[in-house]
Scaffold this active site. Structure first.
Site, short mmCIF file in Angstrom:
data_model
loop_
_atom_site.label_atom_id
_atom_site.label_comp_id
_atom_site.label_asym_id
_atom_site.label_seq_id
_atom_site.Cartn_x
_atom_site.Cartn_y
_atom_site.Cartn_z
N ALA A 54 0.87 -1.18 0.00
CA ALA A 54 0.00 0.00 0.00
C ALA A 54 0.90 1.23 0.00
CB ALA A 54 -0.90 -0.02 1.22
N THR A 55 0.52 2.26 -0.71
CA THR A 55 1.47 3.35 -0.93
C THR A 55 1.17 4.61 -0.13
OG1 THR A 55 0.35 3.74 -3.04
CG2 THR A 55 2.37 2.47 -3.11
N THR A 56 0.60 5.67 -0.70
CA THR A 56 0.67 6.99 -0.07
C THR A 56 -0.61 7.40 0.67
OG1 THR A 56 2.18 7.62 -1.84
CG2 THR A 56 1.30 9.39 -0.49
N ALA A 229 4.52 4.31 -7.76
CA ALA A 229 3.73 3.41 -6.91
C ALA A 229 2.47 4.08 -6.37
CB ALA A 229 4.58 2.90 -5.75
#
Length: 282
Positions: A54-56, A229
């Site tokens: 999971a990114t930002t 990403a």
């Protein structure tokens, strides 16, 4: 199934008497096999291919509370593993968590934290204070240290409305469970460096709720612009970031239509100024 649940079918005595205020501690005593347990993973295993990342996630405090926003992309190496992941979790009426890192473990941690807070409130007859919630989550992250050292790192961002102080607050964590209060705004995940640059440029102390959400979306857009990403608004698939708002009235998720309108505002403005809004020099 644990032996505690075998036999006559009646609940064991531990369920009928006062126990610890922590659901995790209670389950560890009564039925430890029901807790997530990855302790037997081989030490030389490579975790990168086992769970998406999971990114930002970004958070912005405004005059009436706090906004939490997250992009929808999850990646596995250089592959987009998921385009519409939900990384935001309502943990109780006045708090929410966003996750970055190992997605599967982060989702399980967030859901267990939800149960942890519900158990405490039922046990004590009142909710934990916001600082108590932050400390409890830190303890849960610390218990994941073995996995973090094998590459399964989970870094959540906790936000909430502090009813005793009448303001929104943000708490960040490191992989070993260190808890740090952040002021005004914060970002975590692979695109956080770029998101923080946008937040620093756009944040104002007098932001209203809608403006705070717009600032969060601008920050996510900047993150997606430079970090592969992180996913930006997908106008064709109508996939937009998710935005949670917490005020004195409690938690609410902004509707798809609300976020779509804000996202289209951001995208339209970027057509004229691709690098985004500018801040005054002085």
């Amino acid at each position: 199934m644990s032996e505690a649940f075998m036999g006559s079918g009646r609940l064991p005595a531990a369920f009928m008497s006062p126990g610890p205020t922590s659901f995790v501690d209670f389950l560890r005593q009564v039925s430890p096999d029901r807790l997530p347990n990855f302790a037997n993973l081989p030490s030389d295993s490579s975790p990168a291919h086992l769970t998406p990342e999971a990114t930002t996630i970004v958070a912005v405090v405004f005059s009436g509370g706090v906004v939490l926003a997250g992009d929808r992309r999850a990646t596995s190496g250089n592959v987009i593993a998921n385009r519409d992941m939900d990384k935001l979790f309502r943990t109780d009426e006045f708090s929410a968590v966003g996750i970055a890192g190992s997605a599967g473990i982060g989702i399980e941690l967030a859901k267990l934290f939800q149960v942890e807070l519900e158990h405490y409130e039922k046990r004590e007859g009142r909710p934990l204070s916001l600082e108590g919630k932050a400390n409890r989550l830190a303890t849960m992250i610390r218990s994941n240290l073995g996995l973090a050292m094998q590459g399964f790192v989970v870094v959540p961002l906790l936000v909430g409305y502090d009813t005793s102080r009448g303001e929104g607050r943000i708490f960040s964590y490191d992989p070993v469970g260190g808890c740090y209060e952040e002021h005004r705004y914060h970002a975590i995940g692979s695109g956080s460096v770029y998101a923080k640059g946008a937040l620093k440029k756009l944040y104002r102390d007098d932001l209203a709720e809608t403006d705070a959400a717009l600032v969060a979306l601008q920050a996510l857009y900047d993150a997606a612009d430079d970090d592969s990403a992180t996913g930006g608004p997908d106008l064709h698939r109508k996939i937009y970031p998710l935005v949670d708002v917490i005020t004195e009235d409690g938690h609410r998720r902004m509707s798809h239509e609300e976020v779509e309108s804000l996202a289209q505002t951001v995208v339209a403005a970027r057509a004229e100024h691709p690098d985004g809004p500018t801040a005054p020099v002085s």
